[in-house]
Design an enzyme around this catalytic site. Structure first.
Site, PDB file in Angstrom:
ATOM      1  N   ASN A  87      38.170   9.958  -0.132  1.00 13.36           N
ATOM      2  CA  ASN A  87      37.822  10.733   1.068  1.00 13.36           C
ATOM      3  C   ASN A  87      37.108   9.868   2.096  1.00 13.36           C
ATOM      4  O   ASN A  87      36.306   9.021   1.744  1.00 13.36           O
ATOM      5  CB  ASN A  87      36.843  11.866   0.735  1.00 13.36           C
ATOM      6  CG  ASN A  87      37.160  12.549  -0.542  1.00 13.36           C
ATOM      7  OD1 ASN A  87      37.125  11.941  -1.597  1.00 13.36           O
ATOM      8  ND2 ASN A  87      37.466  13.800  -0.454  1.00 13.36           N
ATOM      9  N   PRO A  89      35.361  11.549   4.981  1.00 14.25           N
ATOM     10  CA  PRO A  89      35.025  12.709   5.822  1.00 14.25           C
ATOM     11  C   PRO A  89      34.129  12.334   7.003  1.00 14.25           C
ATOM     12  O   PRO A  89      33.719  11.181   7.131  1.00 14.25           O
ATOM     13  CB  PRO A  89      34.266  13.624   4.856  1.00 14.25           C
ATOM     14  CG  PRO A  89      33.709  12.715   3.825  1.00 14.25           C
ATOM     15  CD  PRO A  89      34.625  11.546   3.713  1.00 14.25           C
ATOM     16  N   THR A  90      33.833  13.318   7.826  1.00 15.61           N
ATOM     17  CA  THR A  90      32.912  13.093   8.939  1.00 15.61           C
ATOM     18  C   THR A  90      31.486  13.061   8.382  1.00 15.61           C
ATOM     19  O   THR A  90      31.135  13.854   7.506  1.00 15.61           O
ATOM     20  CB  THR A  90      33.048  14.254   9.959  1.00 15.61           C
ATOM     21  OG1 THR A  90      34.433  14.357  10.306  1.00 15.61           O
ATOM     22  CG2 THR A  90      32.226  14.002  11.207  1.00 15.61           C
ATOM     23  N   THR A 128      42.366   6.947   5.693  1.00 11.75           N
ATOM     24  CA  THR A 128      42.236   6.698   7.135  1.00 11.75           C
ATOM     25  C   THR A 128      40.805   6.253   7.403  1.00 11.75           C
ATOM     26  O   THR A 128      39.860   6.963   7.047  1.00 11.75           O
ATOM     27  CB  THR A 128      42.538   7.988   7.913  1.00 11.75           C
ATOM     28  OG1 THR A 128      43.830   8.445   7.495  1.00 11.75           O
ATOM     29  CG2 THR A 128      42.539   7.750   9.402  1.00 11.75           C
ATOM     30  N   ASN A 220      47.340  10.322  14.658  1.00 10.04           N
ATOM     31  CA  ASN A 220      46.834  11.694  14.497  1.00 10.04           C
ATOM     32  C   ASN A 220      46.329  12.262  15.815  1.00 10.04           C
ATOM     33  O   ASN A 220      46.514  13.445  16.101  1.00 10.04           O
ATOM     34  CB  ASN A 220      45.723  11.733  13.443  1.00 10.04           C
ATOM     35  CG  ASN A 220      46.307  11.886  12.051  1.00 10.04           C
ATOM     36  OD1 ASN A 220      47.491  12.165  11.900  1.00 10.04           O
ATOM     37  ND2 ASN A 220      45.498  11.688  11.028  1.00 10.04           N
ATOM     38  N   PHE A 222      47.454  11.580  18.828  1.00  9.20           N
ATOM     39  CA  PHE A 222      48.618  11.949  19.662  1.00  9.20           C
ATOM     40  C   PHE A 222      49.236  13.266  19.171  1.00  9.20           C
ATOM     41  O   PHE A 222      49.607  14.123  19.975  1.00  9.20           O
ATOM     42  CB  PHE A 222      49.681  10.844  19.626  1.00  9.20           C
ATOM     43  CG  PHE A 222      49.493   9.798  20.698  1.00  9.20           C
ATOM     44  CD1 PHE A 222      48.306   9.083  20.798  1.00  9.20           C
ATOM     45  CD2 PHE A 222      50.500   9.521  21.604  1.00  9.20           C
ATOM     46  CE1 PHE A 222      48.122   8.111  21.782  1.00  9.20           C
ATOM     47  CE2 PHE A 222      50.327   8.551  22.595  1.00  9.20           C
ATOM     48  CZ  PHE A 222      49.145   7.839  22.684  1.00  9.20           C
ATOM     49  N   CYS A 272      42.715  16.213   8.457  1.00  6.61           N
ATOM     50  CA  CYS A 272      42.722  14.936   9.187  1.00  6.61           C
ATOM     51  C   CYS A 272      42.498  15.022  10.687  1.00  6.61           C
ATOM     52  O   CYS A 272      41.734  14.224  11.232  1.00  6.61           O
ATOM     53  CB  CYS A 272      44.041  14.218   8.924  1.00  6.61           C
ATOM     54  SG  CYS A 272      44.239  13.755   7.202  1.00  6.61           S
ATOM     55  N   LYS A 275      38.805  15.387  12.084  1.00  6.68           N
ATOM     56  CA  LYS A 275      37.907  14.294  11.658  1.00  6.68           C
ATOM     57  C   LYS A 275      38.346  12.954  12.254  1.00  6.68           C
ATOM     58  O   LYS A 275      37.527  12.142  12.657  1.00  6.68           O
ATOM     59  CB  LYS A 275      37.794  14.248  10.139  1.00  6.68           C
ATOM     60  CG  LYS A 275      38.639  13.220   9.448  1.00  6.68           C
ATOM     61  CD  LYS A 275      38.344  13.129   7.975  1.00  6.68           C
ATOM     62  CE  LYS A 275      39.532  12.611   7.190  1.00  6.68           C
ATOM     63  NZ  LYS A 275      39.953  11.259   7.507  1.00  6.68           N
TER      64      LYS A 275
HETATM   65  P1  NAI Z   1      41.311  14.317  -1.296  1.00 10.59           P
HETATM   66  O1  NAI Z   1      39.961  14.870  -1.185  1.00 10.59           O
HETATM   67  O2  NAI Z   1      42.437  15.227  -1.671  1.00 10.59           O
HETATM   68  O3  NAI Z   1      41.316  13.134  -2.395  1.00 10.59           O
HETATM   69  C1  NAI Z   1      40.352  12.117  -2.444  1.00 10.59           C
HETATM   70  C2  NAI Z   1      40.019  11.879  -3.909  1.00 10.59           C
HETATM   71  O4  NAI Z   1      39.202  10.711  -4.023  1.00 10.59           O
HETATM   72  C3  NAI Z   1      39.206  13.004  -4.547  1.00 10.59           C
HETATM   73  O5  NAI Z   1      39.913  13.517  -5.660  1.00 10.59           O
HETATM   74  C4  NAI Z   1      37.872  12.338  -4.974  1.00 10.59           C
HETATM   75  O6  NAI Z   1      37.368  12.835  -6.189  1.00 10.59           O
HETATM   76  C5  NAI Z   1      38.302  10.905  -5.105  1.00 10.59           C
HETATM   77  N1  NAI Z   1      37.203   9.960  -4.995  1.00 10.59           N
HETATM   78  C6  NAI Z   1      36.201   9.915  -4.069  1.00 10.59           C
HETATM   79  N2  NAI Z   1      35.417   8.849  -4.285  1.00 10.59           N
HETATM   80  C7  NAI Z   1      35.931   8.195  -5.362  1.00 10.59           C
HETATM   81  C8  NAI Z   1      35.567   7.008  -6.074  1.00 10.59           C
HETATM   82  N3  NAI Z   1      34.525   6.266  -5.672  1.00 10.59           N
HETATM   83  N4  NAI Z   1      36.310   6.633  -7.142  1.00 10.59           N
HETATM   84  C9  NAI Z   1      37.374   7.374  -7.537  1.00 10.59           C
HETATM   85  N5  NAI Z   1      37.776   8.501  -6.914  1.00 10.59           N
HETATM   86  C10 NAI Z   1      37.065   8.903  -5.828  1.00 10.59           C
HETATM   87  O7  NAI Z   1      41.646  13.566   0.068  1.00 10.59           O
HETATM   88  P2  NAI Z   1      43.090  13.245   0.696  1.00 10.59           P
HETATM   89  O8  NAI Z   1      43.582  14.379   1.505  1.00 10.59           O
HETATM   90  O9  NAI Z   1      43.966  12.677  -0.371  1.00 10.59           O
HETATM   91  O10 NAI Z   1      42.702  12.105   1.744  1.00 10.59           O
HETATM   92  C11 NAI Z   1      42.307  10.814   1.315  1.00 10.59           C
HETATM   93  C12 NAI Z   1      42.350   9.889   2.517  1.00 10.59           C
HETATM   94  O11 NAI Z   1      43.678   9.826   3.037  1.00 10.59           O
HETATM   95  C13 NAI Z   1      41.460  10.321   3.679  1.00 10.59           C
HETATM   96  O12 NAI Z   1      40.971   9.167   4.302  1.00 10.59           O
HETATM   97  C14 NAI Z   1      42.437  11.021   4.620  1.00 10.59           C
HETATM   98  O13 NAI Z   1      42.015  10.958   5.950  1.00 10.59           O
HETATM   99  C15 NAI Z   1      43.697  10.187   4.425  1.00 10.59           C
HETATM  100  N6  NAI Z   1      44.951  10.881   4.709  1.00 10.59           N
HETATM  101  C16 NAI Z   1      45.137  12.182   4.325  1.00 10.59           C
HETATM  102  C17 NAI Z   1      46.348  12.811   4.574  1.00 10.59           C
HETATM  103  C18 NAI Z   1      46.562  14.231   4.160  1.00 10.59           C
HETATM  104  O14 NAI Z   1      47.564  14.798   4.592  1.00 10.59           O
HETATM  105  N7  NAI Z   1      45.703  14.828   3.353  1.00 10.59           N
HETATM  106  C19 NAI Z   1      47.447  12.121   5.239  1.00 10.59           C
HETATM  107  C20 NAI Z   1      47.166  10.754   5.554  1.00 10.59           C
HETATM  108  C21 NAI Z   1      45.949  10.184   5.301  1.00 10.59           C
END
Ligand code: NAI
Length: 484
Positions: A87, A89-90, A128, A220, A222, A272, A275
């Site tokens: 993650n 986040p903001t 991101t 994002n 745009f 996304c 944030k």
């Molecule tokens: P999410 O919250 O679903 O998954 C993140 C995971 O990382 C969580 O399961 C958390 O427990 C784990 N985590 C956090 N710190 C950790 C650590 N130190 N060691 C191991 N695991 C850890 O988040 P999501 O949606 O997958 O987003 C992740 C990133 O990808 C963010 O930066 C987001 O902006 C970016 N992103 C998200 C998209 C989406 O559609 N959700 C699309 C493109 C990019």
């Protein structure tokens, strides 16, 4: 056998790593997370997230070259390439609170990589991140390196939830940024070779690190800006008698504009857009680019305005109060085909209606009651911190009931709000729904999925975003007190 480790088993890490495993049988893929419940769910028959096609991909590879584990250190230690999708986040507090990206989770992942590594590694930013994050990550790794060499790459993910598997199998582009020296270019080639298993070479773009990091934020921003632009037009359509779907159609035929992201709605959601724009705004401000920051801020302001405007229409149409009235909420996820509710406009709309003392009966085909209650009782700022790691809140919002189908939700209701464009809401028997509602029966279509003429023929008073208004809502004066 090359071994890849994905840190973070969420909406990005889970599907991305599963598709790499599917397309590269010669690569061993381990997906690790600090959340025991998430990993257990990935190892079960009920995956922690819903995405069309995901289950099939996981079932094909799990137990062969794909595994899910909480043993983060072991798999990081063994891997040659590490993709980090944690993650970002903001920030909730401190410098840049409310705008800047919180890199706590990223930093702790980087420190852990430095602690357990005994061989050279390529570390890839999938999350991101703010532009120039790779520099900070490199410092953390090299200052703790014990002679180990790291190459940092930026490989931002462009998948959309709801179509993640299709997007991953057939991406319009893959972006890889890296250092432009010999080692950096070699690392870029290694990652490119993995994608080349299924992505045509001309779709793999390589750049320097900072361009790749910034391109994701720009992408994002745009997309969100297009939604806010058409939503701004929808308000003007209602005021002038124009119809937003006709305006969108006319715009879409301009080849310079194109057809996508032109549907007016109650507002954008998802983890996304907001944030990443806030993060962009913060970076602009930090670089003294105040006009540029204000330009992007406006995209979020219009989105908030669209949600307040919707709540306002509901309340003013229903005789200026929804107190004690049953309102059916159809759809809670931020878009169809996902169970994700992060930053869904439904949260703000529901909170707005609850603020006027409405009784909500909510139905969403994929979102659980537990999740809805959590979203409606949680403090807004905490939403994208890994809340599944924290105990569930025991607070229950009493005026909210979550039910199993649309007919139950709408029974005896005074009004219906459609907040997610699930296909099944297009085929409901609205005559039957109308017959069992209080009269006058109102429907507020926040996704423009209904046939307005048919609904009016049945007897509904209809509000549909950006469409000519019924006499009724037209005569109800909008009030500006429902700011979200
Ligand atoms: P999410 O919250 O679903 O998954 C993140 C995971 O990382 C969580 O399961 C958390 O427990 C784990 N985590 C956090 N710190 C950790 C650590 N130190 N060691 C191991 N695991 C850890 O988040 P999501 O949606 O997958 O987003 C992740 C990133 O990808 C963010 O930066 C987001 O902006 C970016 N992103 C998200 C998209 C989406 O559609 N959700 C699309 C493109 C990019």
């Amino acid at each position: 056998m090359v071994k890849i480790c994905g840190i973070g088993a969420g909406y990005v890490g889970g599907p991305t790593m599963a598709v790499i495993a599917l397309k590269c049988p010669s690569i061993e893929v381990a997906v690790v997370d600090i959340s025991q419940s998430r990993i257990s769910a990935w190892n079960s028959n009920k995956l922690p997230i819903y995405e069309p096609g995901l289950e099939e991909v996981v079932n094909q590879c799990r137990g062969k070259n794909l595994l899910f584990s909480t043993d983060v250190e072991k798999h990081v230690h063994e891997a040659d390439i590490i993709l980090v999708s944690v993650n970002t986040p903001t920030k909730i507090r401190g410098l840049g609170a409310g705008k800047a990206a919180d890199l706590t989770y990223w930093e702790s992942a980087a420190r852990m990589i430095a602690d357990v590594s005994k061989s050279n590694k390529i570390v890839i930013e999938k999350s991101t991140v703010p532009v120039r994050t790779a520099e900070a990550i490199e410092k953390i790794l090299t200052h703790n390196s014990k002679g180990i060499k790291y190459q940092i790459l930026s490989n931002p993910e462009f998948l959309s939830e709801g179509t993640a598997i299709q997007d991953l199998l057939n991406p319009d582009r893959v972006l890889i940024g890296g250092n432009q020296d010999t080692e950096g270019l070699e690392a870029i080639q290694k990652l490119k070779a993995i994608y080349a298993h299924w992505v045509p070479e001309d779709r793999i773009i390589t750049t320097n690190l900072w361009s790749a990091e910034l391109s994701k934020l720009a992408d994002n921003a745009f997309l969100a800006q297009r939604i806010s632009s058409i939503n701004a037009m929808s308000a003007l359509c209602e005021a002038t008698g124009a119809e937003v779907s006709q305006v969108s159609h006319a715009l879409s035929k301009n080849t310079k504009i194109g057809p996508k992201f032109l549907n007016a709605s109650v507002g954008f959601g998802g983890s996304c857009f907001q944030k990443d724009i806030l993060n962009l705004v913060y970076i602009c401000e930090s670089n003294g680019l105040i006009e540029v920051a204000n330009y992007w801020k406006q995209v979020i302001k219009v989105n908030d305005y669209q949600k307040s405007r919707f709540v306002n229409r509901v309340v003013t149409s229903m005789f200026n109060t929804v107190s004690g009235k049953k309102i059916a909420i159809l759809g809670f996820a931020f878009k169809k085909d996902t169970s994700d509710t992060r930053k869904t406009p439904a949260i703000d709309v529901c909170k707005g209606l609850l603020g006027d003392n409405a009784c909500l009966s909510i139905y969403d085909p994929r979102v659980t009651e537990e999740q809805i209650q959590k979203d409606l009782s949680m403090d807004g700022v905490e939403w994208d911190h890994p809340i599944h790691l924290k105990p569930m809140s025991s607070t229950v919002v009493k005026q909210v009931s979550v039910v199993g189908d649309a007919y139950e939700a709408t029974k005896e209701a005074h009004g219906i709000c459609i907040l997610t464009e699930w296909d099944e809401f297009k085929t409901i028997d609205y005559q039957k729904v109308y017959d069992h509602m209080q009269k006058p029966a109102f429907v507020f279509d926040g996704r423009n999925i209904l046939n307005v003429d048919k609904m009016r023929e049945i007897g509904f008073i209809v509000y549909s975003i950006g469409r000519p208004l019924d006499q009724w809502p037209k005569n109800s004066k909008l009030d500006s007190s429902y700011d979200i």
